[in-house]
Motif scaffolding. Structure first.
Motif, PDB file in Angstrom:
ATOM      1  N   ASP A 157       5.028 -24.320  17.669  1.00  0.00           N
ATOM      2  CA  ASP A 157       5.838 -23.608  18.664  1.00  0.00           C
ATOM      3  C   ASP A 157       6.565 -22.433  18.001  1.00  0.00           C
ATOM      4  OD1 ASP A 157       7.125 -22.878  20.932  1.00  0.00           O
ATOM      5  OD2 ASP A 157       8.130 -24.803  21.289  1.00  0.00           O
ATOM      6  N   PRO A 158       5.818 -21.423  17.550  1.00  0.00           N
ATOM      7  CA  PRO A 158       6.444 -20.309  16.831  1.00  0.00           C
ATOM      8  C   PRO A 158       7.391 -19.484  17.701  1.00  0.00           C
ATOM      9  CG  PRO A 158       4.143 -19.817  17.320  1.00  0.00           C
ATOM     10  CD  PRO A 158       4.355 -21.257  17.660  1.00  0.00           C
ATOM     11  N   LEU A 159       7.096 -19.349  19.009  1.00  0.00           N
ATOM     12  CA  LEU A 159       7.952 -18.535  19.867  1.00  0.00           C
ATOM     13  C   LEU A 159       9.344 -19.158  20.025  1.00  0.00           C
ATOM     14  CD1 LEU A 159       5.492 -17.383  22.689  1.00  0.00           C
ATOM     15  CD2 LEU A 159       6.325 -16.084  20.722  1.00  0.00           C
ATOM     16  N   THR A 160       9.378 -20.473  20.242  1.00  0.00           N
ATOM     17  CA  THR A 160      10.677 -21.140  20.378  1.00  0.00           C
ATOM     18  C   THR A 160      11.464 -21.061  19.073  1.00  0.00           C
ATOM     19  OG1 THR A 160       9.724 -22.658  21.995  1.00  0.00           O
ATOM     20  CG2 THR A 160      11.823 -23.289  21.002  1.00  0.00           C
ATOM     21  N   CYS A 161      10.757 -21.248  17.950  1.00  0.00           N
ATOM     22  CA  CYS A 161      11.419 -21.146  16.647  1.00  0.00           C
ATOM     23  C   CYS A 161      11.962 -19.729  16.430  1.00  0.00           C
ATOM     24  CB  CYS A 161      10.444 -21.510  15.530  1.00  0.00           C
ATOM     25  SG  CYS A 161      10.028 -23.264  15.438  1.00  0.00           S
ATOM     26  N   ALA A 162      11.179 -18.725  16.823  1.00  0.00           N
ATOM     27  CA  ALA A 162      11.627 -17.340  16.666  1.00  0.00           C
ATOM     28  C   ALA A 162      12.870 -17.089  17.510  1.00  0.00           C
ATOM     29  CB  ALA A 162      10.509 -16.380  17.068  1.00  0.00           C
ATOM     30  N   GLY A 184      30.885 -13.695  10.642  1.00  0.00           N
ATOM     31  CA  GLY A 184      31.193 -12.989   9.410  1.00  0.00           C
ATOM     32  C   GLY A 184      30.624 -13.671   8.180  1.00  0.00           C
ATOM     33  N   LYS A 185      29.561 -14.439   8.355  1.00  0.00           N
ATOM     34  CA  LYS A 185      28.964 -15.169   7.238  1.00  0.00           C
ATOM     35  C   LYS A 185      27.660 -14.544   6.757  1.00  0.00           C
ATOM     36  CE  LYS A 185      32.171 -18.282   7.372  1.00  0.00           C
ATOM     37  NZ  LYS A 185      33.190 -18.333   6.290  1.00  0.00           N
ATOM     38  N   GLY A 186      27.330 -13.394   7.253  1.00  0.00           N
ATOM     39  CA  GLY A 186      26.107 -12.707   6.867  1.00  0.00           C
ATOM     40  C   GLY A 186      25.834 -11.598   7.856  1.00  0.00           C
ATOM     41  N   ASP A 187      24.759 -10.857   7.599  1.00  0.00           N
ATOM     42  CA  ASP A 187      24.452  -9.750   8.510  1.00  0.00           C
ATOM     43  C   ASP A 187      23.365 -10.097   9.525  1.00  0.00           C
ATOM     44  OD1 ASP A 187      22.189  -9.807   6.955  1.00  0.00           O
ATOM     45  OD2 ASP A 187      22.358  -7.742   6.240  1.00  0.00           O
ATOM     46  N   GLY A 188      22.787 -11.296   9.411  1.00  0.00           N
ATOM     47  CA  GLY A 188      21.809 -11.757  10.386  1.00  0.00           C
ATOM     48  C   GLY A 188      20.387 -11.271  10.171  1.00  0.00           C
ATOM     49  N   TRP A 189      20.164 -10.436   9.141  1.00  0.00           N
ATOM     50  CA  TRP A 189      18.833  -9.874   8.966  1.00  0.00           C
ATOM     51  C   TRP A 189      17.804 -10.918   8.531  1.00  0.00           C
ATOM     52  CZ3 TRP A 189      15.827  -6.475  10.731  1.00  0.00           C
ATOM     53  CH2 TRP A 189      14.609  -6.196  10.100  1.00  0.00           C
ATOM     54  N   ALA A 190      18.208 -11.855   7.722  1.00  0.00           N
ATOM     55  CA  ALA A 190      17.258 -12.877   7.239  1.00  0.00           C
ATOM     56  C   ALA A 190      16.638 -13.622   8.417  1.00  0.00           C
ATOM     57  CB  ALA A 190      17.961 -13.853   6.303  1.00  0.00           C
ATOM     58  N   GLN A 191      17.435 -13.921   9.423  1.00  0.00           N
ATOM     59  CA  GLN A 191      16.928 -14.654  10.589  1.00  0.00           C
ATOM     60  C   GLN A 191      16.029 -13.762  11.459  1.00  0.00           C
ATOM     61  OE1 GLN A 191      20.190 -14.611   9.619  1.00  0.00           O
ATOM     62  NE2 GLN A 191      20.231 -16.676   8.733  1.00  0.00           N
ATOM     63  N   ILE A 192      16.389 -12.479  11.580  1.00  0.00           N
ATOM     64  CA  ILE A 192      15.547 -11.555  12.343  1.00  0.00           C
ATOM     65  C   ILE A 192      14.195 -11.381  11.651  1.00  0.00           C
ATOM     66  CG2 ILE A 192      15.304  -9.153  13.107  1.00  0.00           C
ATOM     67  CD1 ILE A 192      18.340  -9.095  13.493  1.00  0.00           C
ATOM     68  N   ALA A 193      14.229 -11.238  10.334  1.00  0.00           N
ATOM     69  CA  ALA A 193      12.985 -11.083   9.572  1.00  0.00           C
ATOM     70  C   ALA A 193      12.108 -12.322   9.722  1.00  0.00           C
ATOM     71  CB  ALA A 193      13.301 -10.829   8.107  1.00  0.00           C
ATOM     72  N   LYS A 194      12.736 -13.495   9.727  1.00  0.00           N
ATOM     73  CA  LYS A 194      11.967 -14.741   9.912  1.00  0.00           C
ATOM     74  C   LYS A 194      11.340 -14.777  11.305  1.00  0.00           C
ATOM     75  CE  LYS A 194      10.584 -18.956   9.038  1.00  0.00           C
ATOM     76  NZ  LYS A 194       9.485 -19.213   8.078  1.00  0.00           N
ATOM     77  N   ALA A 195      12.083 -14.339  12.310  1.00  0.00           N
ATOM     78  CA  ALA A 195      11.545 -14.305  13.673  1.00  0.00           C
ATOM     79  C   ALA A 195      10.375 -13.336  13.773  1.00  0.00           C
ATOM     80  CB  ALA A 195      12.651 -13.915  14.655  1.00  0.00           C
ATOM     81  N   GLN A 196      10.476 -12.190  13.112  1.00  0.00           N
ATOM     82  CA  GLN A 196       9.367 -11.231  13.110  1.00  0.00           C
ATOM     83  C   GLN A 196       8.112 -11.857  12.509  1.00  0.00           C
ATOM     84  OE1 GLN A 196      11.439  -7.931  11.058  1.00  0.00           O
ATOM     85  NE2 GLN A 196      10.998  -6.683  12.854  1.00  0.00           N
ATOM     86  N   GLU A 197       8.305 -12.602  11.447  1.00  0.00           N
ATOM     87  CA  GLU A 197       7.174 -13.260  10.794  1.00  0.00           C
ATOM     88  C   GLU A 197       6.528 -14.281  11.722  1.00  0.00           C
ATOM     89  OE1 GLU A 197       6.691 -16.507   7.219  1.00  0.00           O
ATOM     90  OE2 GLU A 197       8.174 -14.909   6.945  1.00  0.00           O
ATOM     91  N   LEU A 198       7.361 -14.978  12.490  1.00  0.00           N
ATOM     92  CA  LEU A 198       6.839 -16.030  13.367  1.00  0.00           C
ATOM     93  C   LEU A 198       6.024 -15.469  14.538  1.00  0.00           C
ATOM     94  CD1 LEU A 198       9.982 -18.365  13.452  1.00  0.00           C
ATOM     95  CD2 LEU A 198       7.727 -18.970  12.540  1.00  0.00           C
ATOM     96  N   HIS A 229       8.671 -11.950  21.826  1.00  0.00           N
ATOM     97  CA  HIS A 229       8.255 -10.887  20.908  1.00  0.00           C
ATOM     98  C   HIS A 229       9.071  -9.614  21.188  1.00  0.00           C
ATOM     99  CE1 HIS A 229       4.524  -9.123  18.673  1.00  0.00           C
ATOM    100  NE2 HIS A 229       5.658  -8.626  18.220  1.00  0.00           N
ATOM    101  N   ALA A 230       9.273  -9.275  22.468  1.00  0.00           N
ATOM    102  CA  ALA A 230      10.060  -8.087  22.822  1.00  0.00           C
ATOM    103  C   ALA A 230      11.509  -8.242  22.362  1.00  0.00           C
ATOM    104  CB  ALA A 230      10.005  -7.861  24.332  1.00  0.00           C
ATOM    105  N   GLU A 231      12.053  -9.450  22.511  1.00  0.00           N
ATOM    106  CA  GLU A 231      13.437  -9.678  22.084  1.00  0.00           C
ATOM    107  C   GLU A 231      13.585  -9.579  20.576  1.00  0.00           C
ATOM    108  OE1 GLU A 231      17.137 -12.766  22.873  1.00  0.00           O
ATOM    109  OE2 GLU A 231      15.136 -13.221  23.675  1.00  0.00           O
ATOM    110  N   VAL A 232      12.571 -10.019  19.842  1.00  0.00           N
ATOM    111  CA  VAL A 232      12.600  -9.894  18.380  1.00  0.00           C
ATOM    112  C   VAL A 232      12.650  -8.418  17.980  1.00  0.00           C
ATOM    113  CG1 VAL A 232      11.264 -10.259  16.262  1.00  0.00           C
ATOM    114  CG2 VAL A 232      11.490 -12.111  17.931  1.00  0.00           C
ATOM    115  N   LEU A 233      11.787  -7.612  18.602  1.00  0.00           N
ATOM    116  CA  LEU A 233      11.783  -6.179  18.302  1.00  0.00           C
ATOM    117  C   LEU A 233      13.117  -5.527  18.694  1.00  0.00           C
ATOM    118  CD1 LEU A 233       8.218  -4.991  19.382  1.00  0.00           C
ATOM    119  CD2 LEU A 233       9.151  -5.057  17.063  1.00  0.00           C
ATOM    120  N   SER A 234      13.652  -5.917  19.846  1.00  0.00           N
ATOM    121  CA  SER A 234      14.918  -5.355  20.302  1.00  0.00           C
ATOM    122  C   SER A 234      16.052  -5.718  19.340  1.00  0.00           C
ATOM    123  CB  SER A 234      15.238  -5.871  21.712  1.00  0.00           C
ATOM    124  OG  SER A 234      16.462  -5.348  22.171  1.00  0.00           O
ATOM    125  N   SER A 235      16.045  -6.951  18.848  1.00  0.00           N
ATOM    126  CA  SER A 235      17.073  -7.383  17.886  1.00  0.00           C
ATOM    127  C   SER A 235      16.957  -6.623  16.581  1.00  0.00           C
ATOM    128  CB  SER A 235      16.948  -8.888  17.636  1.00  0.00           C
ATOM    129  OG  SER A 235      17.173  -9.620  18.819  1.00  0.00           O
TER     130      SER A 235
END
Length: 602
Positions: free
Chosen positions: A20-25, A39-53, A63-69
């Motif tokens: 279920d890659p979409l739900t995980c993303a 304030g515990k990070g900039d959130g990029w690591a999670q966005i990059a992981k979603a892009q990979e998924l 997929h559109a929400e990942v690109l928008s984020s």
């Protein structure tokens, strides 16, 4: 927020990325957002992981929400071509899959990036269309975000009245629809516009309300930075210290801070070091800011930082030990300024302020530089920097009675950012101050030469503008009084006392004073009520001596020296010895060589 993060992590732990890659993303995006809001990070690591998924999967709303984020993250942290291209793809994909909410949000991001890239009108139009369509669809978050971003871009273009109106609209919608964090952000944007136009009391009220409503760390930090701005300009040191502490606490452990906030925090940290009299730490903070550089979107904060650094160098000129290293600092400021954009007249005005302060710091306080800055700022509706320019213009006119070397007119008019005083050095890292290369301390090699004027020129108007020192001082003093800018008002009053100008007179009733018209025995220290002994002690404080060293020099008890220093600080209205020394040099209470200005025995 903590519970939401825990639930999101639990969901990710139970999901199978392969099945279920979409739900995980989707959950990765939410985790990134929560991480940044806390304030515990900039959130990029999670966005990059979603892009990979989602890579290689058929088009979908996720997929559109990942690109928008990703585009939204780039807009804040790394604005530029890549972020703009990602926003375009996000809009197109959202349209293909029929994800209207995502499409409108991506269009707000796209419009903001277009405005930041230089196409302001196209960007504002795109955001306005997205805002109106979202309003019709009842999409509150998109409406508020669009209105707030429009306000920010209008502020950057110097269109503050429009910015205030758009921010007020965003605040109204957020309040009506119970969105406290968005409400706080909109209030902060409104307050920022009011700070620029000089409506400081109303801005303070909005910021107090925003502080109570803010939830996310980035909004809390933004509000605190604006409170620091207001406290700084009003001369409220305790509130400035408290606001900077609030910024640091709000940003927390985030490894990547938004460029605007990072530069502004460096600015106020540098200011606090300067106000403590710690010249070396102020220079070190500047060096750190220059090493980090000024990323796209942070140029308003960068102009403020550079101008404050140049003003501090000018105000400490003559202090013991301050000349060493000044030349490299001024060179570094010039190199940094050459890299900053000036997309609107207001930033040209700031560049001229910087040019004038760089010349002042190098010992060439040329009235023509302050004239250029003041005339550039006059039509722009920014009363505080305009009052600063007028004050310095008056000071330069009054100081220009001593004959000086005539500089070529074309050189004196060149912007400091374009003068280039590297003396043959390679540009290198603008955050590292190069060595003096054999120059005398304080000689930057790129500052305009001193103007050759006869003593009688000091009181006359400049370049046919009809401005006299008295007129300029009264305008600056009145603006400072209306704003509540205590440091600026105090400087105007001190300079007026030194020049025997009545700040309350109407301009027409006061002929322009000249240095020759001043009594020969006039003592600027007299206006502060300093006794002859206190003037002598102030001279030694300005030399950097401790109370014990002062006692030894004057053959008095250390306790007596301490009492004298306490009285001096109280009479000057300053908090510490470094600030007293800087004020003494700035107001000519002592000479740059350390000798006290002579005065009558009392």
């Amino acid at each position: 927020m903590t519970r939401a993060k825990a639930l999101t992590r639990r969901a990710l732990a139970q999901l199978d990325e392969a099945r279920d890659p979409l739900t995980c993303a989707w959950f990765q995006l939410k985790l990134g957002l929560l991480t940044e809001e806390a304030g515990k990070g900039d959130g990029w690591a999670q966005i990059a992981k979603a892009q990979e998924l989602v890579r290689g999967l058929p088009p979908s709303a996720v997929h559109a929400e990942v690109l928008s984020s990703a585009a939204s993250w780039g807009m804040v942290h790394r604005p530029g071509r890549e972020a703009l291209a990602t926003a375009v793809r996000a809009v197109e994909l959202a349209r293909v899959v029929g994800a209207t909410v995502i499409e409108l949000g991506a269009r707000v991001t796209l419009g903001t990036l277009l405005a930041q890239s230089g196409d302001l009108e196209a960007g504002l139009a795109e955001m306005a269309r997205a805002r109106d369509e979202a309003d019709e669809a009842g999409l509150t978050s998109v409406v508020i975000r669009a209105a707030t971003n429009i306000a920010v871009e209008l502020e950057l273009a110097g269109r503050w009245e429009q910015a205030a109106a758009e921010a007020a609209r965003a605040a109204r919608v957020a309040r009506e629809r119970n969105r406290p964090n968005s409400y706080a952000g909109a209030l902060a944007s409104h307050a920022e516009a009011l700070l620029a136009t000089g409506e400081w009391d109303e801005a303070a009220t909005l910021l107090d309300e925003a502080k109570g409503a803010a939830r996310a760390a980035d909004v809390r930090a933004w509000v605190a930075l604006l409170r620091a701005h207001l406290a700084h300009d009003r001369g409220d040191q305790p509130r400035l210290v408290l606001a900077v502490e609030e910024v640091v606490a709000a940003l927390g452990s985030s490894p990547v801070v938004e460029p605007q906030k990072a530069v502004a925090l460096r600015h106020f940290t540098m200011v606090l070091a300067a106000r403590r009299g710690d010249l070396q730490e102020a220079r070190a903070e500047l060096a750190r800011a220059l090493r980090e550089g000024f990323r796209p979107g942070s140029y308003p904060q960068a102009w403020a930082l550079l101008t404050a650094a140049a003003a501090h160098e000018a105000e400490t000129r003559g202090l013991p030990g301050s000349a060493h290293g000044r030349g490299p600092v001024l060179d570094a400021l010039r190199r940094a300024a050459r890299q900053l954009p000036r997309p609107a007249p207001v930033w040209e005005g700031h560049a001229l302020l910087l040019e004038a302060d760089l010349a002042r710091a190098a010992g060439a306080n040329d009235p023509r530089h302050w004239e250029a800055a003041a005339l550039a700022l006059e039509p722009l509706g920014r009363p505080h920097p305009l009052a600063q320019a007028r004050l310095r213009w008056a000071e330069a006119l009054l100081d220009s009675g001593t004959p000086r070397r005539q500089a070529p007119r074309h050189e004196a008019r060149r912007p400091a950012a374009a003068q280039g005083s590297d003396s043959g050095r390679s540009p290198g890292d603008p955050g590292r101050f190069p060595e003096d290369s054999g120059r005398s301390p304080g000689d930057t090699g790129g500052s305009p030469g001193d103007m050759g004027r006869s003593p009688g020129d000091a009181g006359r108007s400049l370049a046919g503008t009809g401005r006299s020192p008295g007129e300029l001082l009264r305008a600056a003093g009145a603006a400072a009084l209306r704003l509540g800018a205590a440091p600026l008002r105090a400087e105007a009053e001190a300079l007026a006392l030194r020049a025997r100008i009545d700040l309350d007179d109407k301009p027409a009733a006061d002929p322009a004073p000249t240095p020759q018209a001043l009594p020969a025995a006039f003592d600027p220290a007299e206006s502060f009520g300093l006794t002859r002994r206190e003037r002598g002690v102030l001279e030694l404080v300005a030399e950097g001596l401790s109370n014990r060293q002062i006692a030894e020099r004057l053959h008095i008890a250390p306790k007596t020296a301490s009492v004298h220093v306490s009285h001096i600080l109280a009479k000057l209205g300053v908090a510490g010895r470094g600030e007293a020394a800087a004020m003494a040099f700035r107001l000519r209470l002592v000479t740059p060589q350390g000798a006290a200005v002579p005065g009558p025995v009392r």
